[in-house]
Design an enzyme around this catalytic site. Sequence first.
Site, short mmCIF file in Angstrom:
data_model
loop_
_atom_site.label_atom_id
_atom_site.label_comp_id
_atom_site.label_asym_id
_atom_site.label_seq_id
_atom_site.Cartn_x
_atom_site.Cartn_y
_atom_site.Cartn_z
N SER A 1 0.84 -1.19 0.00
CA SER A 1 0.00 0.00 0.00
C SER A 1 0.88 1.24 0.00
O SER A 1 1.80 1.36 0.81
CB SER A 1 -0.90 0.01 1.24
N LYS A 2 0.59 2.16 -0.90
CA LYS A 2 1.38 3.41 -0.97
C LYS A 2 0.78 4.39 0.04
O LYS A 2 0.13 5.38 -0.32
CB LYS A 2 1.36 3.95 -2.40
N SER A 3 0.99 4.08 1.29
CA SER A 3 0.41 4.83 2.40
C SER A 3 1.34 5.94 2.86
O SER A 3 2.56 5.75 2.96
CB SER A 3 0.11 3.89 3.57
#
Length: 301
Positions: A155-157
């Site tokens: 996830s590109k959190s």
Amino acid sequence: MYSYYNENTIIYVDGEYKKATEAKIDLYGQSLHYGYAVFEGIRAYKTASGEVKIFKAEEHFDRFRRSCELIHMPYNYTNEELITACYKVLELNNMQEAYIRPLAYCPPNMTLKAASEMNVMICAWEWGAYLGEKLLRVMTSSYQRPNPKAFKIESKSAGLYINSILASQEAKSKGFDEALLLDLEGYVAEGPGANIFFEKDGKLVTPPPGAILPGITRATVIELCEELNIPLEQRLFTTDELKTADCAFFCGTAAEVVGLESLDGQAFAKPWASSLGKLLQQAYKARVLEKEFDRSSVKVA
């Protein structure tokens, strides 16, 4: 300091287009307090035909949606409406080549419960290659990539990038251009905001998914290897092996494809100009500009 907007800049916020200087965010937002947000980095190019195209827009918004789902942020958008919004932002700001930043963020909530709603902002600015054009002097960071069992690594959190800030700042404070992070087992993972490949004896090697963010530029480089008949292996390796490589490079949407000069002060042996990395750098540029690529333009030694 770099200015990402001015008094005339228009951004997209939840279906509306407004001046960046007039947009507001709630100071009690869950994203601001806990880093509970998701973002994407996308590039638009003026292609060889003169048309402005967003590179791999569908793939980026597929990941945007997936990133939100992985950390339990509700997602009610289609790729089509957000891609349309990106093109409208480019048009309203009279941009032909730009870096586009979609951001999903949450409203006020001081608890640690999953969000029940979210907002989306899209902005854009003119931005050259993030790491510049010159070869990079890289150091092995004392910071590791986060444990995949502690976080949804794919996830590109937003909160995850504190790790990247720490590693990058450490490298720069010691006179290097950028950092290289290892995973929990001591294997090479990636840069603070880019994936890594190395060349050895005419073959490329890159870390497998697991402790890395499987980048869209990384996927494009893999596609180009297949098209150009460049042998490629995805496997674990150490910095000791990496230092014996002929050459190495980082790749990512912001960085595009950029070569490494050295790791921990040890230079790579092969000249960048005759490396597979240079070949792929040129092939990648041709791909995003929708130009024919002449492989003979790079003489690989």
